[in-house]
Design an enzyme around this catalytic site. Structure first.
Site, PDB file in Angstrom:
ATOM      1  N   ILE A 484     -20.380 -56.624 -27.605  1.00  0.00           N
ATOM      2  CA  ILE A 484     -20.962 -56.653 -26.255  1.00  0.00           C
ATOM      3  C   ILE A 484     -20.999 -58.067 -25.692  1.00  0.00           C
ATOM      4  CG2 ILE A 484     -22.349 -54.573 -26.556  1.00  0.00           C
ATOM      5  CD1 ILE A 484     -24.729 -56.343 -27.233  1.00  0.00           C
ATOM      6  N   LYS A 486     -19.678 -62.554 -26.591  1.00  0.00           N
ATOM      7  CA  LYS A 486     -19.135 -63.555 -27.502  1.00  0.00           C
ATOM      8  C   LYS A 486     -19.538 -64.927 -27.017  1.00  0.00           C
ATOM      9  CE  LYS A 486     -14.924 -64.997 -29.883  1.00  0.00           C
ATOM     10  NZ  LYS A 486     -13.480 -64.756 -30.104  1.00  0.00           N
ATOM     11  N   GLY A 487     -19.963 -65.780 -27.948  1.00  0.00           N
ATOM     12  CA  GLY A 487     -20.351 -67.138 -27.606  1.00  0.00           C
ATOM     13  C   GLY A 487     -19.848 -68.112 -28.648  1.00  0.00           C
ATOM     14  N   GLY A 488     -20.359 -69.353 -28.569  1.00  0.00           N
ATOM     15  CA  GLY A 488     -19.937 -70.361 -29.516  1.00  0.00           C
ATOM     16  C   GLY A 488     -20.315 -70.024 -30.939  1.00  0.00           C
ATOM     17  N   PHE A 489     -21.396 -69.256 -31.114  1.00  0.00           N
ATOM     18  CA  PHE A 489     -21.837 -68.874 -32.453  1.00  0.00           C
ATOM     19  C   PHE A 489     -20.935 -67.798 -33.036  1.00  0.00           C
ATOM     20  CE2 PHE A 489     -24.571 -66.835 -35.586  1.00  0.00           C
ATOM     21  CZ  PHE A 489     -25.210 -67.904 -36.175  1.00  0.00           C
ATOM     22  N   VAL A 492     -21.171 -60.851 -30.605  1.00  0.00           N
ATOM     23  CA  VAL A 492     -22.439 -60.118 -30.556  1.00  0.00           C
ATOM     24  C   VAL A 492     -22.117 -58.630 -30.499  1.00  0.00           C
ATOM     25  CG1 VAL A 492     -24.618 -59.773 -29.333  1.00  0.00           C
ATOM     26  CG2 VAL A 492     -23.518 -62.026 -29.315  1.00  0.00           C
ATOM     27  N   ASP A 603     -30.976 -75.546 -23.651  1.00  0.00           N
ATOM     28  CA  ASP A 603     -29.752 -74.877 -23.192  1.00  0.00           C
ATOM     29  C   ASP A 603     -30.105 -73.756 -22.223  1.00  0.00           C
ATOM     30  OD1 ASP A 603     -27.024 -74.596 -23.013  1.00  0.00           O
ATOM     31  OD2 ASP A 603     -26.856 -73.281 -24.757  1.00  0.00           O
TER      32      ASP A 603
END
Length: 842
Positions: A484, A486-489, A492, A603
């Site tokens: 659902i 997507k990020g730098g980590f 998701v 952030d």
């Protein structure tokens, strides 16, 4: 007497010198090019794996394509299969930068590789691929290319299949690159030589796709740029290239045939026509899909195929609409152009799109710009295992077991002593303050969890641990349809726990260069200590099998940004937007002033404000948060600058002193996003550069009196003028350049609540309709100068302060002083928040 025979040694020395120069000239090594799993060579380059003595585990085997008449190239008709961890080991003749290519092809055979293969690939110290798979059968090869520095006499590539899966590889290339192929000189704090570069794009700008064996001596593949380029036309030159890089008298970014082959420099993309060349705003842009919040190495290739020898062309190179480099086309003393290049590093944002732009320079007499080639590589700093452990010799097995049990006993004793000391401190009422984590993690597997403060696992809330197996079950083994976000980590996923609870599962992508261990620990340690209605709740975490997974409450409506622009979701009303801003401000105010002890989010942005099914806002993503006791004597934390471009506090950027006012600035940018439905940094190249930064453009429009022109047209007719005026004043105060001129988050919250009251047309009224109270029945709340917000109270949890009913309304009583234009009124007021903010004198 005869003259002695005299022989001049000078010609001999010249000959020896020329031979030495020729011997030092780089040529592509003939190893290693391996046709994996095969007993025969493939083509002119790849040799049979069986001709090189590799040692594999006994369960390793080869696989060959059943249908030899297939269109699959010979190189991809065999593979080496690994049911368990295994290693390719190579001898290194000369240390330095090497290129590694791994070839994968899901050919037709007795085994369905695309379905059963899922694995990790590593080299000493680094992960190359994590959770790698060929998602579906493909008729083309997938080639993963890496640049890395080898400083040892041996080198190995490790393949580790995930549980119940296999690993495989069809072909491997490993060879040394020319000296000075990549330099650390330009990168500042980023050391390329201690990282791995993973190729993302290699474009032959303005030209056709290049065959990696015939057109490029380093066997690189260059694809067309048509699908990425905006504006510009293709141009091809027949001029004979002269590589100035081969001339040792020139020092600079002059290219060689190994930096870029002839076909790349013979073609370019240039500006369309003379009329466009005369337009300062015209440019050529390439839009490239990238990972969020990731660092990339970019190499841009230039060769002036358009200018005449009478002048030198100057133009600008931009990334994300920001000036990066002034490009000057290079000529030698005889006015002959030669190829050159520029290297630089770019940090991607949350948009997953990188913009590279060239455009004419205003000071140049010739209005033109061009680009010949473009390479983009992801910089990977994530530390992997040092090596794959080989099966122990049986003769040493008992000794190792004994040592293992001894070490385990020592560890148990140490852990017992630590827990005993912690218990004694807690018994005497001493507070164990949480201090910022060490930002530099290292090692691998569970050993990675260490820091300068010792093992952090002991500090994490073990009651929140969730097993990897349960998370796998909740996400259908991390199925791609469950993604659902997507990020730098990392990705998701949407999940469902055994108890029926819907959750969002954020799984770290270990092979990426985004967030990592410090952020994982910070998120757990912050969210396990605090609980607030407007902060996303942490359900649990998992740190098994080198995994870093965070499990949150599921937020049905996604991010605030999803509801503002670039989506098909219905537009939010102005009243909804105000309520969302108020909710986010409450959460941030609690972080700053609540019992948690002064937490700075660091952030704040529209993608970190999530909405539940009722559009209740909750602040998320605390991986960059910092905490400490901030007071008047020490109101800041000195730390390295982190955040998101466009939201970053300029004062924090300059001084590296982080304060609560840094969050206030970022939140002010979010407020502008809410009002204008525009991103903090514009990614559309058609938008003028002076409008690219939303904060600067918004304040410029407000001062000019034209702010209404950039308001989201879907809500413009809904906004009450008084509400808009107060909202804009709040924004202006938040984004002041000087932090001391910005309000505290509690003041921002009060102003937003006031703006909402003005929008609702709230008024102060009497308790009884026929009361003759001295308080006027028609007294408008607009006359109120200051009304303390329930959310600004310094309590441990707004759940404890306010009685929350199922509808979400909050009722409480506070002593308040209200200042009116004509007199003062003191008393106890009952304030009801949600659908009405009616103030009643009791």
């Amino acid at each position: 007497m005869e003259e002695p025979l005299q022989i001049s040694l000078f010609p001999l020395l010249l000959l020896l010198q020329s031979l030495l120069v020729l011997s030092l000239e780089y040529s592509v090594p003939d190893k290693y090019f391996i046709n994996c799993g095969s007993k025969t060579n493939a083509g002119d380059n790849f040799v049979a794996e069986s001709s090189i003595r590799f040692r594999f585990p006994k369960d390793s085997f080869t696989d060959a394509e059943d249908n030899k008449s297939s269109t699959a190239p010979p190189l991809y008709r065999t593979a080496r299969i690994f049911p368990s961890s295994s290693t390719y080991k190579f001898g290194v003749d000369q240390r330095g930068y090497h290129l590694v290519r791994l070839h994968f092809y899901a050919f037709s055979s007795s085994r369905n590789l695309s379905a059963t293969a899922r694995f990790d690939v590593s080299v000493p110290g680094f992960w190359l691929l994590r959770n790698f798979t060929l998602e579906k059968y493909s008729n083309s090869a997938r080639v993963e290319e890496f640049y890395l520095n080898i400083d040892n006499d041996s080198f190995q590539i490790d393949f580790r299949p995930l549980e119940s899966h296999i690993a495989f590889v069809n072909a491997i290339e490993l060879f040394r690159l020319p000296d000075n192929f990549i330099s650390d000189d330009f990168t500042g704090d980023i050391h390329i030589s201690s990282s791995v570069l993973h190729t993302s794009y290699r474009l032959n700008v303005g030209g056709p796709e290049l065959n990696k064996t015939e057109d490029d001596e380093l066997r690189r593949n260059w694809e067309e740029d048509d699908q990425y380029a905006i504006n510009g036309i293709k141009y091809e030159s027949s001029i004979n290239l002269k590589y100035k890089g081969d001339d040792s008298s020139y020092v600079g970014l002059a290219a060689t045939k190994f930096i870029g082959p002839d076909p790349v420099y013979r073609t370019a993309r240039v500006m369309n026509s003379k009329s466009e060349m005369d337009t300062d705003l015209f440019n050529i842009t390439w839009k490239l899909g990238v990972k969020r919040n990731t660092t990339y190495f970019v190499r841009a290739h230039f060769y002036d195929v358009t200018s005449t020898p009478v002048g030198i062309l100057k133009f600008s190179l931009y990334t994300y609409n920001n000036m990066r480099q002034l490009i000057k086309s290079e000529f030698d003393q005889n006015a002959v152009p030669f190829p050159f290049y520029y290297d630089f590093v770019v940090d991607s944002d949350e948009w997953e799109i990188m913009n590279i732009t060239v455009g004419p320079d205003k000071s140049s007499t010739i209005k033109n710009a061009f680009l010949n080639g473009l390479e983009v590589m992801e910089i990977t700093n994530t530390r992997g295992p040092s090596s794959v452990k080989e099966p122990p010799n049986q003769s040493h097995l008992h000794l190792k077991q004994g040592l293992g049990f001894g070490a385990l006993a020592v560890i148990c004793i140490l852990v017992g002593l630590i827990l005993f000391r912690k218990f004694r401190k807690d018994e005497f009422g001493k507070t164990l303050d949480w201090s910022p984590l060490n930002a530099k993690g290292g090692g691998s597997s569970h050993g990675r969890r260490g820091s300068s403060h010792g093992s952090s696992i002991a500090n994490l809330n073990l009651g929140l641990k969730i097993s990897f197996q349960e998370i796998q079950s909740a996400t259908n083994n991390f199925h791609r349809k469950r993604i659902i976000g997507k990020g730098g980590f990392g990705n998701v996923y949407k999940g469902n726990l055994k108890n029926g609870l819907k959750v969002a599962v954020k799984r770290c992508e270990p092979g990426s260069s985004g967030q990592g261990l410090p952020e994982f620990q910070a998120e757990i340690m912050v969210l396990s200590r605090i609980r607030h209605r407007h902060l996303v709740s942490l359900i649990g975490y998992c740190d098994e099998r080198s995994e870093m997974i965070l499990v949150y409450e599921y937020m049905e409506k996604g991010t605030l940004r999803d509801h503002l622009y670039n989506s098909n979701l219905p537009s939010l009303s102005w009243k909804q937007r105000l309520e969302i801003c108020i909710g986010a401000a409450r959460g941030l105010n609690y972080l700053h002033k609540g019992a948690a002890g002064g937490i700075i989010h660091r952030d704040v942005k529209s993608t970190n404000i999530l909405l539940d099914e009722n559009h209740i806002a909750k602040v998320a993503d605390f991986g960059l948060s910092r905490t400490g006791s901030l007071d008047q004597q020490q109101p800041h934390v000195t730390t390295g600058v982190k955040g998101t471009f466009g939201y970053l506090d300029p004062e924090y950027f300059r001084s590296q002193q982080l304060t609560e006012k840094s969050d206030v600035y970022s939140f002010g940018v979010v407020l502008l996003e809410v009002l204008c439905a525009r991103p903090a940094i514009a990614v559309d190249p058609a938008i003028p550069r002076e409008q690219a930064n939303l904060a600067e453009w918004g304040i410029f429009c407000k001062n000019k009196g034209t702010l209404e022109e950039i308001i989201d047209p879907t809500i413009k007719s809904q906004i009450d003028p008084k509400s808009l005026r107060r909202f804009c004043e709040t924004v202006e105060k938040c984004v002041q350049d000087d932090g001391c001129e910005r309000p505290a988050m509690g003041d921002v919250l009060w102003d937003l609540e006031y703006s909402l009251q003005l929008q609702r047309g709230a008024r102060v009224r009497k308790v009884e309709d026929d009361s003759s109270s001295t308080a006027s029945a028609s007294l408008q709340l607009a006359n109120v100068r200051r009304l303390p917000s329930l959310s600004s109270l310094d309590e441990t949890d707004d759940m404890a302060i306010l009685k929350i009913d199922e509808s979400g309304s909050a009722v409480g009583s506070v002593f308040s002083q209200m200042k009116f234009d004509d007199d003062r009124a003191f008393g106890l007021f009952q304030i009801e928040t949600r659908d009405s903010y009616t103030v009643q004198r009791i």
